[in-house]
Scaffold this motif. Structure first.
Motif, PDB file in Angstrom:
ATOM      1  N   GLY A 118       0.793  -1.229   0.000  1.00  0.00           N
ATOM      2  CA  GLY A 118       0.000   0.000   0.000  1.00  0.00           C
ATOM      3  C   GLY A 118       0.819   1.270   0.000  1.00  0.00           C
ATOM      4  O   GLY A 118       0.288   2.355   0.267  1.00  0.00           O
ATOM      5  N   ALA A 119       2.120   1.178  -0.312  1.00  0.00           N
ATOM      6  CA  ALA A 119       2.984   2.362  -0.326  1.00  0.00           C
ATOM      7  C   ALA A 119       3.038   2.962  -1.723  1.00  0.00           C
ATOM      8  O   ALA A 119       3.100   2.232  -2.713  1.00  0.00           O
ATOM      9  CB  ALA A 119       4.392   1.995   0.125  1.00  0.00           C
ATOM     10  N   PRO A 120       3.041   4.287  -1.833  1.00  0.00           N
ATOM     11  CA  PRO A 120       3.345   4.898  -3.132  1.00  0.00           C
ATOM     12  C   PRO A 120       4.817   4.742  -3.457  1.00  0.00           C
ATOM     13  O   PRO A 120       5.660   4.626  -2.562  1.00  0.00           O
ATOM     14  CB  PRO A 120       2.953   6.357  -2.938  1.00  0.00           C
ATOM     15  CG  PRO A 120       3.058   6.599  -1.474  1.00  0.00           C
ATOM     16  CD  PRO A 120       2.757   5.291  -0.800  1.00  0.00           C
ATOM     17  N   LEU A 121       5.127   4.742  -4.750  1.00  0.00           N
ATOM     18  CA  LEU A 121       6.497   4.542  -5.206  1.00  0.00           C
ATOM     19  C   LEU A 121       6.865   5.666  -6.170  1.00  0.00           C
ATOM     20  O   LEU A 121       6.071   6.050  -7.031  1.00  0.00           O
ATOM     21  CB  LEU A 121       6.621   3.192  -5.925  1.00  0.00           C
ATOM     22  CG  LEU A 121       8.029   2.618  -6.065  1.00  0.00           C
ATOM     23  CD1 LEU A 121       8.481   2.014  -4.741  1.00  0.00           C
ATOM     24  CD2 LEU A 121       8.070   1.561  -7.167  1.00  0.00           C
ATOM     25  N   TYR A 122       8.078   6.180  -6.005  1.00  0.00           N
ATOM     26  CA  TYR A 122       8.608   7.206  -6.908  1.00  0.00           C
ATOM     27  C   TYR A 122       9.857   6.619  -7.541  1.00  0.00           C
ATOM     28  O   TYR A 122      10.881   6.454  -6.866  1.00  0.00           O
ATOM     29  CB  TYR A 122       8.921   8.471  -6.110  1.00  0.00           C
ATOM     30  CG  TYR A 122       9.436   9.633  -6.934  1.00  0.00           C
ATOM     31  CD1 TYR A 122       8.561  10.581  -7.452  1.00  0.00           C
ATOM     32  CD2 TYR A 122      10.797   9.790  -7.184  1.00  0.00           C
ATOM     33  CE1 TYR A 122       9.027  11.660  -8.195  1.00  0.00           C
ATOM     34  CE2 TYR A 122      11.273  10.860  -7.927  1.00  0.00           C
ATOM     35  CZ  TYR A 122      10.383  11.794  -8.429  1.00  0.00           C
ATOM     36  OH  TYR A 122      10.852  12.854  -9.162  1.00  0.00           O
ATOM     37  N   VAL A 123       9.776   6.274  -8.824  1.00  0.00           N
ATOM     38  CA  VAL A 123      10.878   5.607  -9.515  1.00  0.00           C
ATOM     39  C   VAL A 123      11.842   6.662 -10.031  1.00  0.00           C
ATOM     40  O   VAL A 123      11.497   7.462 -10.910  1.00  0.00           O
ATOM     41  CB  VAL A 123      10.364   4.730 -10.667  1.00  0.00           C
ATOM     42  CG1 VAL A 123      11.533   4.060 -11.375  1.00  0.00           C
ATOM     43  CG2 VAL A 123       9.397   3.680 -10.146  1.00  0.00           C
ATOM     44  N   ALA A 140       5.831  18.942  -7.025  1.00  0.00           N
ATOM     45  CA  ALA A 140       5.216  19.458  -5.793  1.00  0.00           C
ATOM     46  C   ALA A 140       4.164  18.494  -5.274  1.00  0.00           C
ATOM     47  O   ALA A 140       4.100  18.214  -4.068  1.00  0.00           O
ATOM     48  CB  ALA A 140       4.613  20.837  -6.052  1.00  0.00           C
ATOM     49  N   ARG A 141       3.336  17.978  -6.170  1.00  0.00           N
ATOM     50  CA  ARG A 141       2.286  17.043  -5.749  1.00  0.00           C
ATOM     51  C   ARG A 141       2.885  15.727  -5.262  1.00  0.00           C
ATOM     52  O   ARG A 141       2.460  15.176  -4.243  1.00  0.00           O
ATOM     53  CB  ARG A 141       1.324  16.787  -6.906  1.00  0.00           C
ATOM     54  CG  ARG A 141       0.461  17.983  -7.264  1.00  0.00           C
ATOM     55  CD  ARG A 141      -0.386  17.697  -8.491  1.00  0.00           C
ATOM     56  NE  ARG A 141      -1.245  18.826  -8.832  1.00  0.00           N
ATOM     57  CZ  ARG A 141      -1.922  18.927  -9.975  1.00  0.00           C
ATOM     58  NH1 ARG A 141      -1.838  17.969 -10.878  1.00  0.00           N
ATOM     59  NH2 ARG A 141      -2.669  19.986 -10.205  1.00  0.00           N
ATOM     60  N   HIS A 187      -1.492  11.913  -1.401  1.00  0.00           N
ATOM     61  CA  HIS A 187      -1.608  11.215  -2.675  1.00  0.00           C
ATOM     62  C   HIS A 187      -2.975  10.583  -2.830  1.00  0.00           C
ATOM     63  O   HIS A 187      -3.160   9.395  -2.626  1.00  0.00           O
ATOM     64  CB  HIS A 187      -0.533  10.132  -2.813  1.00  0.00           C
ATOM     65  CG  HIS A 187       0.850  10.683  -2.946  1.00  0.00           C
ATOM     66  ND1 HIS A 187       1.972   9.945  -2.712  1.00  0.00           N
ATOM     67  CD2 HIS A 187       1.298  11.915  -3.271  1.00  0.00           C
ATOM     68  CE1 HIS A 187       3.040  10.691  -2.900  1.00  0.00           C
ATOM     69  NE2 HIS A 187       2.652  11.888  -3.238  1.00  0.00           N
ATOM     70  N   GLY A 188      -3.937  11.392  -3.207  1.00  0.00           N
ATOM     71  CA  GLY A 188      -5.218  10.796  -3.552  1.00  0.00           C
ATOM     72  C   GLY A 188      -5.166  10.105  -4.901  1.00  0.00           C
ATOM     73  O   GLY A 188      -5.857   9.139  -5.147  1.00  0.00           O
ATOM     74  N   ALA A 189      -4.293  10.646  -5.781  1.00  0.00           N
ATOM     75  CA  ALA A 189      -4.145  10.086  -7.128  1.00  0.00           C
ATOM     76  C   ALA A 189      -2.786  10.507  -7.655  1.00  0.00           C
ATOM     77  O   ALA A 189      -2.139  11.391  -7.105  1.00  0.00           O
ATOM     78  CB  ALA A 189      -5.269  10.576  -8.036  1.00  0.00           C
ATOM     79  N   ARG A 190      -2.403   9.890  -8.773  1.00  0.00           N
ATOM     80  CA  ARG A 190      -1.140  10.236  -9.406  1.00  0.00           C
ATOM     81  C   ARG A 190      -1.189  11.670  -9.871  1.00  0.00           C
ATOM     82  O   ARG A 190      -2.227  12.175 -10.267  1.00  0.00           O
ATOM     83  CB  ARG A 190      -0.890   9.302 -10.593  1.00  0.00           C
ATOM     84  CG  ARG A 190       0.471   9.485 -11.242  1.00  0.00           C
ATOM     85  CD  ARG A 190       0.699   8.415 -12.294  1.00  0.00           C
ATOM     86  NE  ARG A 190      -0.161   8.579 -13.443  1.00  0.00           N
ATOM     87  CZ  ARG A 190       0.149   9.326 -14.497  1.00  0.00           C
ATOM     88  NH1 ARG A 190       1.284   9.985 -14.526  1.00  0.00           N
ATOM     89  NH2 ARG A 190      -0.661   9.414 -15.514  1.00  0.00           N
TER      90      ARG A 190
END
Length: 483
Positions: A260-265, A392-393, A479-482
């Motif tokens: 359930g984690a967001p990922l920033y590649v 920023a987001r 982060h509600g969405a990308r």
């Protein structure tokens, strides 16, 4: 640049007063396909109002921009800020002074370096922030690099107490691979637990994606065939080919989705890695994709030799074009520099012994303006999204930065998209002292850079009284969405 005293035009002055009024420009506004003619009123370091051109407003200073374009200040979400050849952390204020000047030259008004250490962050983060703030000309955050058990246990505190919710992990640090950076070995179990901790406390994971065991096999084969490194950048690419990157992207993204984690590649360099990220995004992973200017402009055929040794490597021309398509079609979210300020002597030796990395902050916006906007039709609105709004987001700065909207920080990169100029070694600001763009004629240049309404670069010249105005910005992910 023309200035006039407040109220000099007389008549029709509104009740509003401001510190600074920027006039005569077109402005890249959220949701607008083309830059919009408008004036910008700045008060207390924030955007007070967007006004019809020519609106009379009493201001302490009025600056005519004479047809230039105002972009939201760029946010570089990936760089390394250190001391001399050590890229782990700044040691003295001058480290931040020099590199934030380079950032301002590239239209960057906020950056987020990676903090590399084996000590507990609670014992060093306060000092690192203080040293950076003492020299910084722009605002900044920090990404902790998580590499020890004690640091893994600090994830919640970094988010809660320091406003640092994005965490890098070097997936390739196995079998002693991290010794060059002074970091210990980890494994996929460590990645799993970092993703779990990030998901539990509102954080995000930023993996350096390489499946190093496969890279070892490839390296042994290539070095056996080319022990002197005569193949240069092509040999370096062959030791860490795109499938090594793509495999790690898909593995990290799958683990992130399960937890359930967001990922920033970070630093996506190849078509295969981009495709892997997009497949995981389609499967439901909250994944942000970053690339860097050097992957958009250079490939293995570049004649600069060891200067172009970067990790991940420069790829093939087909990879370059795939990344440009990703910028144009929206599948890539952000552009960041992966700036490394080690000087040119770090490139001594052959392709096997030279140090990886290159500087890039002062050319970030100019390269996108030249190679993207002027040559490929990449819109100024899309450049603003890639360099400001989306970072920023993604990074928890959208409450204050990333868009030209009343109430937001008055961070601006003011550019001349038509200016033609040549990059020279003598013009390099970074302590690296060189650029991979030396000799390139670019179309598009940053003329002024403002941080919270203050000129830190004006008409291409730095204001040294701005040293130390940079502030540490606490971040909170929403982060509600990308992006």
């Amino acid at each position: 640049m023309r200035r006039r005293a407040a109220g000099a035009a007389g008549g029709g002055v509104t009740a509003m007063a401001c510190d600074l009024l920027l006039t005569g420009a077109t402005v890249v506004l959220p949701g607008a396909a083309e830059p919009t003619p408008c004036d910008i009123a700045v008060e207390g370091g924030r955007i007070a109002a967007l006004l019809a051109p020519g609106t009379e407003v009493p201001a302490r200073e009025v600056v005519s921009l004479n047809g230039l374009v105002v972009l939201p200040g760029a946010i570089d979400a990936h760089l390394h800020l250190g001391h001399a050849k050590d890229i782990s952390r700044p040691r003295v204020p001058a480290d931040a002074d020099r590199e934030t000047a380079a950032a301002a030259a590239g239209g960057i008004t906020c950056f987020i370096p990676y903090l590399m250490a084996t000590e507990p962050f609670d014992t060093i983060l306060g000092d690192v922030i203080a040293v950076t703030a003492a020299g910084a000309r722009i605002d900044f955050g920090y990404h902790p690099i998580i590499s020890t058990e004690e640091q893994l246990g600090e994830v919640e505190a970094c988010i809660r107490d320091w406003g640092a919710p994005s965490f890098k992990i070097f997936m390739n640090n196995r079998g002693g691979e991290g010794k060059r950076l002074g970091l210990p070995d980890i494994d996929d179990g460590f990645l799993l637990r970092l993703c779990e901790a990030a998901a539990a406390h509102g954080g995000m994971v930023c993996p350096h994606p390489e499946t190093i065991e496969m890279a070892w096999v490839m390296r042994e084969r290539v070095m056996r065939a080319d022990p002197q490194g005569a193949g240069g950048l092509a040999s370096w690419n062959a030791t860490r080919p795109p499938f090594v990157e793509a495999d790690a992207v898909q593995r990290a993204a799958y683990v992130a989705r399960i937890t359930g984690a967001p990922l920033y590649v970070v630093h996506t360099s190849s078509a295969e890695a981009l495709d892997a990220a997009l497949r995981q995004r389609a499967a439901g992973t909250r994944v942000f994709v970053e690339t860097c200017p050097h992957y958009l402009t250079h490939d293995v055929t570049w004649p600069g030799g060891m200067i172009g040794k970067i990790n991940p490597p420069l790829r093939e021309a087909t990879d370059r074009e795939a990344l440009w398509r990703g910028l144009l079609d929206g599948s890539i979210d952000t552009v960041a520099t992966d700036h490394v300020h080690r000087d040119i002597t770090s490139k001594d030796g052959d392709i096997w012994s030279a140090s990886p990395g290159c500087p890039g902050m002062e050319t970030m916006l100019p390269v996108l303006l030249s190679e993207g906007h002027a040559k490929r039709g990449l819109s100024l609105a899309r450049i603003a999204a890639l360099t400001a709004t989306n970072p920023a987001r993604a990074m928890g700065l959208a409450h204050a930065k990333g868009a030209i909207v009343p109430g937001m920080d008055a961070d601006f990169a003011i550019v001349d998209p038509a200016a033609r100029w040549t990059v020279t070694r003598e013009s390099v600001v970074s302590s690296a002292g060189y650029s991979i763009y030396e000799g390139w004629e670019l179309t598009g240049r940053v003329i002024h850079t403002l941080v919270r309404g203050r000129f830190v670069m004006r008409d291409g010249a730095f204001d040294d009284s701005a040293v130390g105005i940079g502030q540490y910005v606490r971040r909170r992910l929403r982060h509600g969405a990308r992006a």
